[in-house]
Design a protein around this motif. Structure first.
Motif, mmCIF file in Angstrom:
data_model
loop_
_atom_site.group_PDB
_atom_site.id
_atom_site.type_symbol
_atom_site.label_atom_id
_atom_site.label_comp_id
_atom_site.label_asym_id
_atom_site.label_seq_id
_atom_site.Cartn_x
_atom_site.Cartn_y
_atom_site.Cartn_z
ATOM 1 N N ASN A 89 0.845 -1.195 0.000
ATOM 2 C CA ASN A 89 0.000 0.000 0.000
ATOM 3 C C ASN A 89 0.884 1.250 0.000
ATOM 4 N N PRO A 90 0.831 2.057 -1.054
ATOM 5 C CA PRO A 90 1.702 3.248 -1.130
ATOM 6 C C PRO A 90 1.542 4.195 0.053
ATOM 7 N N ALA A 91 0.374 4.164 0.693
ATOM 8 C CA ALA A 91 0.134 5.072 1.821
ATOM 9 C C ALA A 91 1.062 4.778 2.993
ATOM 10 N N TYR A 92 1.600 3.549 3.061
ATOM 11 C CA TYR A 92 2.454 3.152 4.177
ATOM 12 C C TYR A 92 3.937 3.055 3.799
ATOM 13 N N ILE A 93 4.279 3.436 2.581
ATOM 14 C CA ILE A 93 5.664 3.353 2.122
ATOM 15 C C ILE A 93 6.216 4.769 2.007
ATOM 16 N N PRO A 94 7.242 5.125 2.759
ATOM 17 C CA PRO A 94 7.806 6.490 2.706
ATOM 18 C C PRO A 94 8.301 6.845 1.310
ATOM 19 N N PRO A 95 8.198 8.102 0.926
ATOM 20 C CA PRO A 95 8.686 8.534 -0.399
ATOM 21 C C PRO A 95 10.155 8.162 -0.586
ATOM 22 N N GLY A 96 10.480 7.660 -1.763
ATOM 23 C CA GLY A 96 11.857 7.278 -2.070
ATOM 24 C C GLY A 96 12.207 5.867 -1.669
#
Length: 295
Positions: free
Chosen positions: A34-41
């Protein structure tokens, strides 16, 4: 639930995993990606970390699998340079466990035995579904019977030891290890099983009122073929309560209890693995696959 560097995994079982089902009933699923839980970069990755002990020709195969320190070719300054789980030099009273099974160490062999090198392969299966509005995410918890829970102001501090040594209790047939663990957030128990070693009797998870939430019992091998090795735990029973029938309340203190035969055992573990849902589906549940994940 443990210290940040202790038991950080989502799934970590031993040889008993071969006979332990990991199926999660539909529409419950473990959410990943889930992209919401993955920090940018950053990218989410899966890590497979394997511990293998070569017991071919060993003087004491069972002792080797318990990582008994006196059976391994430890360096002379081992206790001076090895840090324990608390970050301090390992005590000389430490008789066996993960710290005596470092990479490159060899268990004592019978006289004249030479075990040639060989290549091994690991086979595992992961099935998944695309995430949609019908999937219900699960929260995963590892509850350790060695957890020395204490309060630090308004925070709960977990001090898991991960492993322990079993000694003979005077006149008792069993050695019992237990921990009381507060759950900040509860939910409905969907799946439960335990990770234990040879010599285990069972592990049980209790609610704050003493009700039994899940008991996981080992299956022991009776033969010589792979997956049925005599005397070894080759599977653990699994709890599949009817969804909605077992609820853990917010703030409830659970008790995890691991029970072993009362004899000298080193490096044993008593951990309950549970999946909890914060809500229930509206439709009927049917069996599904292993580890449903978001891709």
């Amino acid at each position: 639930m443990c210290n940040s560097y202790i038991l950080p995994h989502y799934w970590g079982l031993g040889i008993e995993s071969r006979g332990t089902t990991s199926k999660i009933p539909d529409p419950f699923a473990v959410e990943h990606g889930n992209p919401a839980y993955i920090p940018p970069g950053y990218q989410e990755r899966w890590l497979l970390n394997i511990m293998a002990i070569d017991t071919r020709g060993a003087q004491d195969k069972k002792g080797c699998t318990e990582c008994r320190c006196d059976l391994f070719n430890l360096p002379k300054d081992f206790y001076n340079v090895t840090m324990g789980i608390d970050g301090k030099p390992l005590s000389k009273n430490y008789k066996g466990g993960i710290f005596c099974c470092h990479d490159g160490l060899q268990c004592k062999l019978k006289k004249g035995v030479k075990a040639p090198s060989r290549k091994l392969s690991l086979r595992y299966k992961i099935t998944w579904v695309e995430w949609d509005e019908h999937q219900i995410p699960l929260k995963f918890y590892i509850l350790d019977s060695t957890d020395r829970v204490r309060k630090g102001g308004s925070s709960t501090i977990h001090d898991c030891q991960a492993e322990y040594t079993v000694t003979t209790d005077g006149g008792s047939d069993y050695h019992v290890q237990k921990a009381n663990i507060p759950m900040e957030k509860g939910g409905y128990l969907i799946y439960g099983t335990a990770h234990m070693h040879a010599g285990a009797v069972n592990a049980t998870l209790y609610g704050q009122d003493g009700r039994t939430l899940c008991t996981s019992t080992p299956k022991y091998g009776t033969g010589k073929e792979p997956g049925n090795e005599e005397g070894y735990a080759v599977g653990m029973s699994v709890c599949y309560p009817k969804p909605g029938s077992v609820k853990i309340n917010d703030g409830e203190t659970l008790t995890v209890e691991s029970r072993y035969e009362s004899r000298f055992l080193t490096g044993v573990m008593g951990q309950m693995y549970i999946y909890v849902a914060e809500k229930l589906p509206k439709e009927r549940i049917t069996p599904q696959s292993n580890f449903s994940v978001l891709m």
